[in-house]
Design an enzyme around this catalytic site. Sequence first.
Site, PDB file in Angstrom:
ATOM      1  N   ASP A   1       0.832  -1.208   0.000  1.00 14.47           N
ATOM      2  CA  ASP A   1       0.000   0.000   0.000  1.00 14.47           C
ATOM      3  C   ASP A   1       0.869   1.262   0.000  1.00 14.47           C
ATOM      4  O   ASP A   1       1.855   1.343   0.730  1.00 14.47           O
ATOM      5  CB  ASP A   1      -0.868  -0.026   1.269  1.00 14.47           C
ATOM      6  CG  ASP A   1      -1.984   0.999   1.248  1.00 14.47           C
ATOM      7  OD1 ASP A   1      -2.839   0.915   0.356  1.00 14.47           O
ATOM      8  OD2 ASP A   1      -2.004   1.883   2.129  1.00 14.47           O
TER       9      ASP A   1
ATOM     10  N   GLU B   1      14.496 -14.371   1.200  1.00 12.00           N
ATOM     11  CA  GLU B   1      14.864 -15.388   2.197  1.00 12.00           C
ATOM     12  C   GLU B   1      13.959 -16.606   2.055  1.00 12.00           C
ATOM     13  O   GLU B   1      14.295 -17.697   2.491  1.00 12.00           O
ATOM     14  CB  GLU B   1      14.673 -14.843   3.629  1.00 12.00           C
ATOM     15  CG  GLU B   1      15.686 -13.817   4.054  1.00 12.00           C
ATOM     16  CD  GLU B   1      15.242 -13.123   5.357  1.00 12.00           C
ATOM     17  OE1 GLU B   1      14.336 -13.625   6.065  1.00 12.00           O
ATOM     18  OE2 GLU B   1      15.810 -12.051   5.638  1.00 12.00           O
TER      19      GLU B   1
END
Length: 552
Positions: free
Chosen positions: A212, A264
């Site tokens: 956002d 990751e």
Amino acid sequence: MTTAAPVNEWWRTAVFYQIYPRSFADANGDGMGDLPGITSRLEHLKDLGIDALWLSPFYRSPQRDAGYDVEDYCDVDPLFGTLADADALIAGAHRLGMRIIVDIVPNHTSDQHRWFKEAIAAEPGSPARARYIFRDGRGANGELPPNNWESVFGGPAWTREVRPDGTPGQWFLHLFDATQPDLDWSNETVKADFDDVLRFWLERGVDGFRVDVAHGLVKEEGLPDFVPSESGGSMGGDEDAPTPYFGQEGVHDVWRRWRHVVEEYGPERILAAEAWINPLTRMAKWVRHDEMHQAFNFAFLSAPWDAAELRDVITDSLAAFGGVGAPSTWVLSNHDVVRHATRLALTFENPQGHGIGPLSPGMPIPDLGLARARAATLLMLALPGSAYLYQGEELGLPEHVFIPDDARQDPTWFRTGGERYGRDGCRVPIPWEKDAPAYGFNSTGKTWLPQPDDWAGFARDVQVASADSTLALYKQALAHRAEYGLGGGELVWIDGAEGVVAFDNGRVRVVANVSGADAAIEGHVIAASGPLTAEGRVPANTTVWLHRPAHH
Ligand code: NOJ
């Protein structure tokens, strides 16, 4: 020749379906959609032929901005269910072979977030306050806001705190509602905390995030006054140059950091930017190889129904995003804009976020809007790259124009004293069944926003039964898009007549007659957004896909 994207780059060609949880399906009948409601209807989305879901926020929130005011990023609001419901939804989507990305709101929190409550309780200059943007006011007694910035929802972007003894204190910045204080992204604690939020959801198995206000977060040093450019502003600003609050260079460091975090978890987790930035060449910075994976193409969404403008924005999109090695995205509707089945036939200026309502200067023209929406969607779904659909557009839903004033919810409506209607008209619970309470949104008939009386014909069960429904068109287009590899294809323009957009993408020829004379076509029609003329020509406001013979 078309090439499918490598599996771990699924997002390059994916069709996303945006679920607005408040309005998709309501399992517990309280009038507010919920996560179990979504999970119970996932098969419909699989059947539609989409690849991935994006969910608007369902986190714990006072709901002052429909959940974009987050009180706890790592919990589900009881309105929508529980964390276990979120897990079930993620698992359910994956079981059906659909990816799922969730919304994350890093520019601001709710004023009910623990961080803000601590900040308000703490002294000026304290570490707790340093998470947010508190400043002393200007004027002899600090009675004037620190600068001239305005909220995207109208009114000033600053609110002055009232100390426990009733005296006025510092001001805090909120680019949106006063209940949505902006975080200070120069603060290391803020950065570290958001790394944890990302990991929390990545651990739960989400495939990424829709981010956002990805053009916000970083504010210009010293918070200087905003000097308006000629283009004015919209949700997030239309300016071609950075404002002191949108499009600051420093924001890119945040996205590089986030890219590391999502990686990751392997190469298949993604970041998608909501960045209202012009022009496209600037927006492309958000999707450089070490930043986000994709960004919503608001230039395409904002294009008028005009062949030359559409051709230009498509060319510019492919060049700008292609220039940084990213796919373009394509989008026509979401929960912040007037639905495209209405917007494309508006007869008056209607800036994004203002919305339309009973006193707007003209009324939409429903049939024309729907014809254009179907034509625009069929054009969009043939374009190479990734596409975003907004729940209900596959039903051809129009904007709900006649929401009574006292039923409106968007903070825009309140902050502008009713001058702007805001975004409620595109957020109405969607119709599933013609004859059921709330058109099958739930079994009680309660809805958080009223539904129009004349939506029975849009209901999914009616459209499933009809070969020329909008739902059938979407299903057919999505199936062909996959079959012909259009998302991973290459666009080659062909000369179209005045008012016509025409191109080839692999074995498919696309002829979108926007506003021209009836267009002659050759080849086998595999999809058409509307009826052809008696002579087999494509009339205005109609798009067709033709099958071209294979090349040798
Ligand atoms: C963009 C969201 O899409 C919109 O709905 C929200 O109001 C603002 N950001 C503020 O979070």
